[in-house]
Design an enzyme around this catalytic site. Structure first.
Site, short mmCIF file in Angstrom:
data_model
loop_
_atom_site.label_atom_id
_atom_site.label_comp_id
_atom_site.label_asym_id
_atom_site.label_seq_id
_atom_site.Cartn_x
_atom_site.Cartn_y
_atom_site.Cartn_z
N ASN A 64 0.57 -1.30 -0.07
CA ASN A 64 -0.03 -0.05 -0.07
C ASN A 64 0.89 1.23 0.02
OD1 ASN A 64 -2.32 -1.48 0.47
ND2 ASN A 64 -2.53 -1.19 2.73
N ASP B 139 0.59 4.66 2.10
CA ASP B 139 -0.32 5.18 3.39
C ASP B 139 -0.20 6.61 3.35
OD1 ASP B 139 -0.18 2.45 4.30
OD2 ASP B 139 1.26 2.82 6.00
N GLU C 162 -4.69 -9.21 4.57
CA GLU C 162 -5.15 -8.23 3.77
C GLU C 162 -5.33 -8.10 2.31
OE1 GLU C 162 -3.95 -3.83 5.68
OE2 GLU C 162 -2.44 -4.73 4.46
N THR D 271 0.85 -11.00 20.89
CA THR D 271 1.40 -9.71 21.34
C THR D 271 0.47 -8.88 22.14
OG1 THR D 271 0.50 -8.78 19.23
CG2 THR D 271 3.04 -9.57 19.23
N GLY E 291 0.70 -5.55 23.45
CA GLY E 291 0.91 -4.12 23.46
C GLY E 291 2.13 -3.80 24.69
N SER E 292 1.67 -2.99 25.74
CA SER E 292 2.86 -2.66 26.76
C SER E 292 3.00 -3.81 27.60
CB SER E 292 2.25 -1.63 27.54
OG SER E 292 0.88 -1.68 27.99
N ARG E 293 2.26 -4.85 27.39
CA ARG E 293 2.41 -5.98 28.41
C ARG E 293 3.45 -7.13 27.70
NH1 ARG E 293 -2.13 -8.64 29.39
NH2 ARG E 293 -3.45 -7.89 27.61
N ASP F 79 3.68 -5.21 12.47
CA ASP F 79 4.16 -5.65 11.47
C ASP F 79 6.05 -5.79 11.51
OD1 ASP F 79 1.81 -5.77 10.14
OD2 ASP F 79 2.05 -3.92 9.30
#
Length: 313
Positions: free
Chosen positions: A16, A18, A142, A222, A224-226, A254
């Site tokens: 793509n 962006d 996608e 995954t 995130g912040s954890r 990604d």
């Protein structure tokens, strides 16, 4: 580059351009928010993950579709600069895939993707490009689902390993998960696949274990912040995340996936691959844009050497 081996990561996925707008806050339905700036950046989950794997040290081949418009050159610019094999990229008579992204002052984002040429990608492109025994096929959702499923089937027939990032989450044929060696999900995607499979109510760790046991593969979530958690053959691995104040989270997921695939392709163990991927994803949040924010491996390894992201078992 460090870590490069004979194993090739073949990325079958979206490419793509962006269009990234910045605004103080994200809009609500029916609301107009006055923004501050607009940027153009190469993107697409396939392109992003290909570039991340390349910057992590892997040899990468990209299989995808772009349009015959001016955006195509921009969309391929950083992949070309990284010397990724683009012989499997086809030009189509539709517009190059485009993502409309708004990022607020807290680094959160809203994204609308207009697939364009990506909707023409089929497994025939992978068959023509080639994938060999010992290679890794990296997939996302996608591009059309029938092509993703057929690509996974072809890769398995040729002796390649299949890594699937279940993003963006859409309804899919669960048979796909039977052809996957490594499944990568975030919290939203984990909840989506559990609902699709009508799984029992489970906490995150048990859910990852349940998925891994059901399909006999490695599942990485995954958080995130954890950090992230993975289960492979009953063994649990967790890694922490970098403690940062994010500027822009676009492309962080990604980056994690590309670095993870590169780590596995070079023969590293799951724990080490996850640790490097987590640091890379954190660093990607410190720079705007998807592909421009992906860090080079020496930068990531420097942070690892400083003890930036200890693994917790």
């Amino acid at each position: 580059m460090p870590g490069r081996t004979d194993a090739v990561i073949v990325v079958f996925g979206s490419i793509n351009i962006d269009l990234i707008g910045h605004a103080p806050t994200l809009m609500r339905p029916g609301e107009t928010v006055l923004g501050t700036s607009l940027e153009f950046s190469p993107g697409g989950k396939g392109g992003n993950q290909a570039l991340a794997a390349s910057r992590a040290g892997a040899e990468v081949k990209m299989v995808g579709c772009v349009g015959s418009d001016d955006f195509a050159t921009r969309a391929l610019a950083l992949l070309s600069e990284a010397e990724i094999d683009l012989s499997g990229v086809r030009r189509m008579d539709r517009h190059t895939g485009t993502a409309l992204i708004i990022v607020d002052d807290a680094g959160e984002n809203m994204i609308t993707v207009l697939p364009g040429a990506n909707s023409r990608l089929t497994a025939a492109a992978l068959e023509q490009a080639g994938i060999a025994d010992g290679d890794y096929l990296l997939l996302q959702l996608e591009t059309p689902m029938d092509g993703v499923l057929a690509a996974a089937t072809l890769a398995r027939q040729n002796g390649a390993k299949v890594v699937l990032n279940l993003a963006p989450f859409v309804d899919f044929d669960p048979a796909l998960l039977e052809k996957v060696d490594v499944l990568v999900v975030n919290e939203t995607e984990l909840a989506g696949v559990l609902k699709l499979l009508e799984a029992p109510e489970l906490d995150e760790a048990d859910a990852v274990s349940w998925l891994s046991e059901k399909f006999g593969n490695t599942v990485v979530a995954t958080l995130g912040s954890r950090g992230a958690i993975a289960v492979a053959a009953g063994s649990v691995t967790t890694v922490s995340s970098l403690k940062i104040k994010p500027v822009d989270t676009v492309g962080a997921g990604d980056t994690f996936v590309g670095y993870l695939a590169a780590g596995l392709a070079e023969g590293g163990d799951l724990s080490s691959a996850m640790e490097r991927a987590s640091v890379a994803a954190g660093l990607a949040c410190l720079t705007p844009g998807a592909q421009p924010s992906i860090p080079e491996r020496p930068v990531v390894d420097s942070r690892l050497a400083a003890g930036a992201d200890p693994t917790a078992q």
